[in-house]
Design a protein around this motif. Structure first.
Motif, mmCIF file in Angstrom:
data_model
loop_
_atom_site.group_PDB
_atom_site.id
_atom_site.type_symbol
_atom_site.label_atom_id
_atom_site.label_comp_id
_atom_site.label_asym_id
_atom_site.label_seq_id
_atom_site.Cartn_x
_atom_site.Cartn_y
_atom_site.Cartn_z
ATOM 1 N N GLY A 1 0.789 -1.230 0.000
ATOM 2 C CA GLY A 1 0.000 0.000 0.000
ATOM 3 C C GLY A 1 0.819 1.277 0.000
ATOM 4 O O GLY A 1 0.302 2.347 -0.350
ATOM 5 N N GLU A 2 2.098 1.207 0.389
ATOM 6 C CA GLU A 2 2.887 2.436 0.467
ATOM 7 C C GLU A 2 3.140 3.037 -0.913
ATOM 8 O O GLU A 2 3.099 4.262 -1.080
ATOM 9 C CB GLU A 2 4.222 2.194 1.186
ATOM 10 C CG GLU A 2 4.116 2.206 2.690
ATOM 11 C CD GLU A 2 5.413 2.597 3.378
ATOM 12 O OE1 GLU A 2 6.359 3.052 2.695
ATOM 13 O OE2 GLU A 2 5.478 2.457 4.613
ATOM 14 N N ALA A 3 3.436 2.208 -1.895
ATOM 15 C CA ALA A 3 3.708 2.727 -3.242
ATOM 16 C C ALA A 3 2.479 3.448 -3.792
ATOM 17 O O ALA A 3 2.593 4.515 -4.408
ATOM 18 C CB ALA A 3 4.121 1.592 -4.181
ATOM 19 N N GLU A 4 1.301 2.864 -3.556
ATOM 20 C CA GLU A 4 0.072 3.482 -4.046
ATOM 21 C C GLU A 4 -0.177 4.826 -3.360
ATOM 22 O O GLU A 4 -0.583 5.800 -4.007
ATOM 23 C CB GLU A 4 -1.111 2.537 -3.820
ATOM 24 C CG GLU A 4 -1.116 1.290 -4.708
ATOM 25 C CD GLU A 4 -0.061 0.276 -4.351
ATOM 26 O OE1 GLU A 4 0.294 -0.560 -5.206
ATOM 27 O OE2 GLU A 4 0.430 0.319 -3.186
ATOM 28 N N ARG A 5 0.073 4.886 -2.045
ATOM 29 C CA ARG A 5 -0.110 6.154 -1.329
ATOM 30 C C ARG A 5 0.893 7.198 -1.826
ATOM 31 O O ARG A 5 0.556 8.385 -1.959
ATOM 32 C CB ARG A 5 0.037 5.945 0.181
ATOM 33 C CG ARG A 5 -1.075 5.146 0.807
ATOM 34 C CD ARG A 5 -1.191 5.404 2.314
ATOM 35 N NE ARG A 5 0.050 5.172 3.024
ATOM 36 C CZ ARG A 5 0.460 3.986 3.477
ATOM 37 N NH1 ARG A 5 -0.296 2.913 3.247
ATOM 38 N NH2 ARG A 5 1.589 3.864 4.141
ATOM 39 N N ALA A 6 2.103 6.757 -2.105
ATOM 40 C CA ALA A 6 3.124 7.681 -2.611
ATOM 41 C C ALA A 6 2.715 8.234 -3.975
ATOM 42 O O ALA A 6 2.904 9.430 -4.258
ATOM 43 C CB ALA A 6 4.475 6.982 -2.704
ATOM 44 N N GLU A 7 2.156 7.387 -4.813
ATOM 45 C CA GLU A 7 1.686 7.841 -6.126
ATOM 46 C C GLU A 7 0.558 8.864 -5.968
ATOM 47 O O GLU A 7 0.497 9.851 -6.701
ATOM 48 C CB GLU A 7 1.205 6.650 -6.966
ATOM 49 C CG GLU A 7 2.287 5.660 -7.363
ATOM 50 C CD GLU A 7 3.091 6.113 -8.556
ATOM 51 O OE1 GLU A 7 2.867 7.248 -9.040
ATOM 52 O OE2 GLU A 7 3.960 5.348 -9.002
ATOM 53 N N GLU A 8 -0.332 8.619 -5.005
ATOM 54 C CA GLU A 8 -1.425 9.567 -4.752
ATOM 55 C C GLU A 8 -0.878 10.917 -4.298
ATOM 56 O O GLU A 8 -1.347 11.977 -4.742
ATOM 57 C CB GLU A 8 -2.369 9.002 -3.688
ATOM 58 C CG GLU A 8 -3.216 7.827 -4.156
ATOM 59 C CD GLU A 8 -4.084 7.278 -3.035
ATOM 60 O OE1 GLU A 8 -4.168 7.947 -1.979
ATOM 61 O OE2 GLU A 8 -4.660 6.185 -3.206
ATOM 62 N N VAL A 9 0.109 10.901 -3.416
ATOM 63 C CA VAL A 9 0.716 12.143 -2.941
ATOM 64 C C VAL A 9 1.402 12.870 -4.092
ATOM 65 O O VAL A 9 1.260 14.091 -4.256
ATOM 66 C CB VAL A 9 1.730 11.854 -1.815
ATOM 67 C CG1 VAL A 9 2.567 13.093 -1.504
ATOM 68 C CG2 VAL A 9 0.998 11.387 -0.563
ATOM 69 N N SER A 10 2.121 12.126 -4.919
ATOM 70 C CA SER A 10 2.813 12.724 -6.064
ATOM 71 C C SER A 10 1.828 13.411 -7.003
ATOM 72 O O SER A 10 2.049 14.550 -7.437
ATOM 73 C CB SER A 10 3.589 11.633 -6.815
ATOM 74 O OG SER A 10 4.238 12.159 -7.946
ATOM 75 N N GLY A 11 0.712 12.724 -7.297
ATOM 76 C CA GLY A 11 -0.308 13.315 -8.161
ATOM 77 C C GLY A 11 -0.977 14.516 -7.533
ATOM 78 O O GLY A 11 -1.273 15.511 -8.207
ATOM 79 N N ALA A 12 -1.196 14.453 -6.206
ATOM 80 C CA ALA A 12 -1.832 15.574 -5.510
ATOM 81 C C ALA A 12 -0.941 16.816 -5.552
ATOM 82 O O ALA A 12 -1.444 17.944 -5.630
ATOM 83 C CB ALA A 12 -2.137 15.179 -4.068
ATOM 84 N N ILE A 13 0.365 16.627 -5.512
ATOM 85 C CA ILE A 13 1.287 17.763 -5.584
ATOM 86 C C ILE A 13 1.198 18.433 -6.956
ATOM 87 O O ILE A 13 1.203 19.665 -7.069
ATOM 88 C CB ILE A 13 2.731 17.310 -5.276
ATOM 89 C CG1 ILE A 13 2.853 16.919 -3.799
ATOM 90 C CG2 ILE A 13 3.738 18.407 -5.622
ATOM 91 C CD1 ILE A 13 4.179 16.272 -3.427
ATOM 92 N N ILE A 14 1.100 17.633 -8.010
ATOM 93 C CA ILE A 14 0.957 18.201 -9.354
ATOM 94 C C ILE A 14 -0.372 18.953 -9.467
ATOM 95 O O ILE A 14 -0.435 20.058 -10.036
ATOM 96 C CB ILE A 14 1.050 17.094 -10.423
ATOM 97 C CG1 ILE A 14 2.480 16.567 -10.493
ATOM 98 C CG2 ILE A 14 0.618 17.609 -11.789
ATOM 99 C CD1 ILE A 14 3.513 17.605 -10.846
ATOM 100 N N ASP A 15 -1.437 18.386 -8.924
ATOM 101 C CA ASP A 15 -2.723 19.079 -8.942
ATOM 102 C C ASP A 15 -2.630 20.406 -8.186
ATOM 103 O O ASP A 15 -3.243 21.414 -8.577
ATOM 104 C CB ASP A 15 -3.803 18.202 -8.308
ATOM 105 C CG ASP A 15 -4.221 17.049 -9.206
ATOM 106 O OD1 ASP A 15 -4.001 17.147 -10.431
ATOM 107 O OD2 ASP A 15 -4.744 16.042 -8.690
#
Length: 517
Positions: free
Chosen positions: A421-435
């Motif tokens: 689950g950590e990789a998926e959460r990291a991807e979500e954070v990365s996308g949220a930063i771009i947004d």
């Protein structure tokens, strides 16, 4: 970018983005792979050692610095001249085989991701500095020339090449051009586009052409401006004329330590607001400082929640005056320690921590994602607080390293891929930063490019009409859609189609290989 310790990237998923170029490549009517026909065509042009077909050797080139996406190319060629590049591209054009140009392979957006049924044109052997023209302040180089190599060759003449990405010891001038790279000193000196005055390039039909030259400007449409930053989608650049910058009379560098990024951000705003334009202003937060100390023992002040590296250059009198101002502004903003580099050795140590930051986080986290976005400089404090909130909400650490003077963020999202689950959460954070960058009127990329990785974000930043217009330009250069297909745009435009919606469903649209805009 998903990266384990040491800066190498784990292959968490293979990319099928090269398949966005479907309709080019594949097999001929007799079942022979079209890429084999290209290999046969160029056998008389390139030596056998410059044509790679062995699958194990091909895998050496399956990704660039963003190893999240991997594709084994159908064929790799290593030309040593513009004429050889033209011959390869002309053959690709004849057989409708896609091609991708590659420099040093240090890109962080998947811009040099190969095509499984295409040709990867590796330009690393084209590394000659053809001319250093002191009188005109120009250099003419091949695309494989390493960024720092050009500066070292120009320094005895009193010049240097201003764009300085953190990877300047290995990245190529051709790659800098493709991505319109910046670096720490782009605040004062601008990105690569401001330092390129001419190119020789091979068009996607195999024609060798020149755009611009040594002159400051050329009449007509700014085709050169379109080529710089086009990420290899408009052709292959085989020679570059660049502007050289005078070595400054004086350079002064200071490192200021603050309790937090808010105070450091206030110092940045005050410096720029006063009309002082440093050569560079870089910021690192506490987590990034921790990583740098673990990796290179840079000796930054203990207890710092943020550090600023400020470098001023120019005439001795100007630098002395501005240095006094910057010191005052940093002190007024709450700097609890200010260090001044006494010599080049100490200056290099200041910069060592900053330039090692990406790889350094591998010392404190087994995996991480490197992000690249831009926000208005004045929004930095608020955006950093928002990133902190996103980090806390998802339970994912984020180290912040960035070009503070122009708001170019490089958040490093830390995680452990071995923990479910950590990789998926990291991807979500990365996308949220771009947004977040888009929300504040910024950009999805500052200098790493769009490539394969950020194509999905383009519709969030641009309207359908914007994207359609961009793709019309691409189609004007590349009607066969064979030059680095599948990059920048989420889906390819069908060159030759009338813009707008049409009746019926195009076969490629039905297959999911393209969209009509």
């Amino acid at each position: 970018m998903v990266t384990p310790a040491g800066g190498r990237t784990k292959n968490r998923k293979n990319s099928d983005r090269s398949e966005a170029g479907r309709g080019a490549g594949g097999d001929s009517t007799d079942g022979t792979p079209l890429v084999s026909r290209v290999a046969a065509d160029i056998a008389s042009v390139l030596p056998a050692a410059a044509v790679i077909t062995d699958r194990q050797r091909l895998r050496t080139y399956e990704c660039d610095g963003l190893a999240q996406y991997k594709v084994t190319p159908g064929l790799v060629v290593l030309p040593e001249s513009a004429e050889q590049v033209a011959a390869v591209v002309a053959s690709c054009s004849r057989h409708s085989v896609p091609f991708v140009a590659r420099g040093s392979g240090t890109g962080l957006s998947g811009g040099a991701l190969p095509h499984a049924e295409g040709v990867l044109i590796v330009l690393a052997r084209m590394r000659s500095i053809l001319q250093l023209d002191r009188a005109n302040q120009r250099a003419v180089v091949e695309p494989g020339v390493v960024n720092l190599q050009l500066t070292r060759q120009a320094q005895p003449l009193g010049y240097y090449f201003a764009p300085d990405p953190s990877s300047q010891q290995i990245c190529s001038i051709g790659g800098n051009l493709a991505e319109n790279s910046g670096g720490a000193h782009c605040l004062k000196y601008g990105f690569t586009t401001g330092h390129v005055t001419g190119v020789q390039m091979v068009t996607p039909t195999g024609e060798l052409v020149r755009i611009g030259g040594k002159a400051v400007d050329a009449p007509g449409y700014d085709l050169l401006g379109a080529v710089v930053g086009s990420e290899g989608t408009l052709g292959v650049v085989t020679e570059i004329t660049v502007r050289l910058t005078n070595t400054p009379e004086a350079v002064s560098t200071l490192l200021a330590a603050f309790e937090d990024t808010d105070a450091a951000g206030q110092a940045v705003s005050t410096i720029i607001g006063a009309g002082v334009i440093p050569a560079a202003i870089e910021m690192m937060d506490a987590l990034a400082i921790e990583a740098a100390e673990a990796a290179v023992q840079c000796g930054y002040p203990e207890g710092a929640g943020a550090v600023l590296i400020v470098e001023l250059d120019g005439s001795a009198a100007e630098v002395e005056h501005q240095f006094e101002q910057v010191t005052q502004f940093c002190t007024a903003a709450g700097a609890f320690e200010i260090r001044i580099a006494e010599d080049d050795t100490q200056r290099a140590l200041f910069w060592k921590g900053r330039k090692s930051a990406f790889a350094a986080v591998g010392r404190i986290s087994p995996d991480y994602i490197v992000q690249d976005g831009v926000v208005p400089r004045t929004a930095l404090p608020e955006v950093l607080r928002r990133i902190g909130s996103i980090s806390a909400e998802h339970g994912v650490r984020v180290a912040n390293v960035f070009h503070a003077g122009d708001g170019n963020l490089h958040p490093l999202v830390l995680f452990d891929d071995a923990v479910p689950g950590e990789a998926e959460r990291a991807e979500e954070v990365s996308g949220a930063i771009i947004d977040l960058c888009i929300e504040y009127g910024g950009s999805i990329t500052g200098e790493h490019g769009v490539g394969s990785d950020k194509a999905k974000y383009m519709p969030r930043m641009f309207t359908d009409d914007d994207l359609d217009t961009m793709q019309l330009l691409r189609c004007a250069f590349d009607p066969g859609s064979i030059s680095n297909p599948g990059k920048i745009f989420p889906t390819p435009r069908l060159c030759g189609e009338v813009p707008g919606r049409n009746k019926g469903v195009h076969p490629l649209v039905a297959a999911g290989a393209a969209d009509l805009f």
